[in-house]
Write a protein that holds these residues in place. Sequence first.
Motif: not given
Length: 500
Positions: A372-397
């Motif tokens: 994510g850092v290599a893609e330009g991520g510099r703040t915690g919002f990057t983590s929030i996006v990743t975390g939400v996708l993990f939660l969605l992956a519970i149902f869309l694994s």
Amino acid sequence: MGVRPDPPAGWVVARSEPGPGTRRADRQGLEEGNAVSEVQPGTSEVAPSGDGMSGGGIASYFKFAERGTNIAVEARAGLATFFVMAYIIFVNPAILTAGFKDADPAFTAGSIAAATALVAGVMTIAMGVFSNYPFALAAGLGINGIVAFGLTARGLSPAGAMGVIVIEGLAITVLVLLGLREAIMNAVPIALKRAIGVGIGLFILFIGFVNGGLIKAGSGTLVTIAYPTTAAQFVFIIGLVITFALYALNIRGSLVISILVTTIIAILAGVATLPTTFTATPDFSTLGKFDLGQVWTLGPLIAILTIFAIMLTDFFDTMGTVTGVAAEAGLAEPDGSVPGVGRVLLVDSVAAVAGGLAGTSSNTTYIESAAGVAEGGRTGFTSIVTGVLFLLAIFLSPIAGIVPGVATAPALVLVGYLMFTLVRDIPVDSLEDGLPALLTMILMPLTYDITVGIGAGFISWVLIKLVRGKVGEIHPLMWVVTVAFLIFFAQDWLPTVLPK
């Protein structure tokens, strides 16, 4: 990575913290084309960076303008991190079930996968909100192997093994609250901090080639090349070419694009398949399956050494990841320290406890955050996006499972290179710094263990300083950590010589 010229006069890169090493962030920002905020000469007013949200709300909380980023870049970075990490949803259950076998019916591949995604999602979001760093967390590879095979070999049940994880997580949390974990990180010499980042980069690169099928265990050698003969290997090679080409051309979202394109190629080549269903009913039967008392039946000494060994692995894996990825993002201080690292360490420590409580093994900050850092991520919002996708992956694994390891492996190789570039700042011609740095860097990929590399570097650095009569340059905490690593390396021998 191609480096563009410096921006015209009157342009600056604004940042939230004065003084961090900014070389990597400057370069990445210029390449992304979004990380530069225009400041008119003679004024201090920063113009919007192009996200339309610079003045408040999400952008204000996460300091987009100060770190030279915007919501689109952060979202793309979070997506990249998730794609590179999504494999853990399937790898963690495979490792734990292989070690646990049928010892506890609650620990099935499905239940472990659901809990893995749940804890990774919650704790990664917490990391973003409370630390404002682009770090993601999930069940730690290496530690889950110790849990699955090492702890069960000592006679512990799956619940007893998870109890050990809860205890070591609580112990690390106490160290964070007392300020000792951060103090130890700050006591580490800058050369070793940089070497840790380089070593992790080499480790990531090595994992990429292993996942791509081009490196394997050799006959008569530790590892050897596996010349391509299978479709999966050729897909990896094609993906590697695509990844390198996109990045060399400074294409925005190059890692995400390469992963998606390589996944499509993998599907066409029969290496990956589309799922028959796109929903799954989550099974959370591992939640609460832990036993805090079982480890003590092994005897006080064995129990303490068992907990200590896992705690040390967890402790320094995170230290290496945080310092290495923060440096790659340009968010570290010139001395290698990470501003506000206490919040990062607290979330990471709580994540270890959460992993044990949920039956997924210790959760820790992931080296794949560098994607994510290599893609330009510099703040915690990057983590929030990743975390939400993990939660969605519970149902869309099944959707997460479409992306095969050979599609993410090229991204790991490139990320490994980016972290390797930190080697330029290590005084390798100095015996006192160069030799410990070399041991740190090389032993991580060779042993497949971050902690072994860090331990070897620490012990050799203190030893050389001691031999040269420079005891005064050794921070007291470095003595403590060195002794801890000596105990770590002697953990299998000590029980044979100490009274029970």
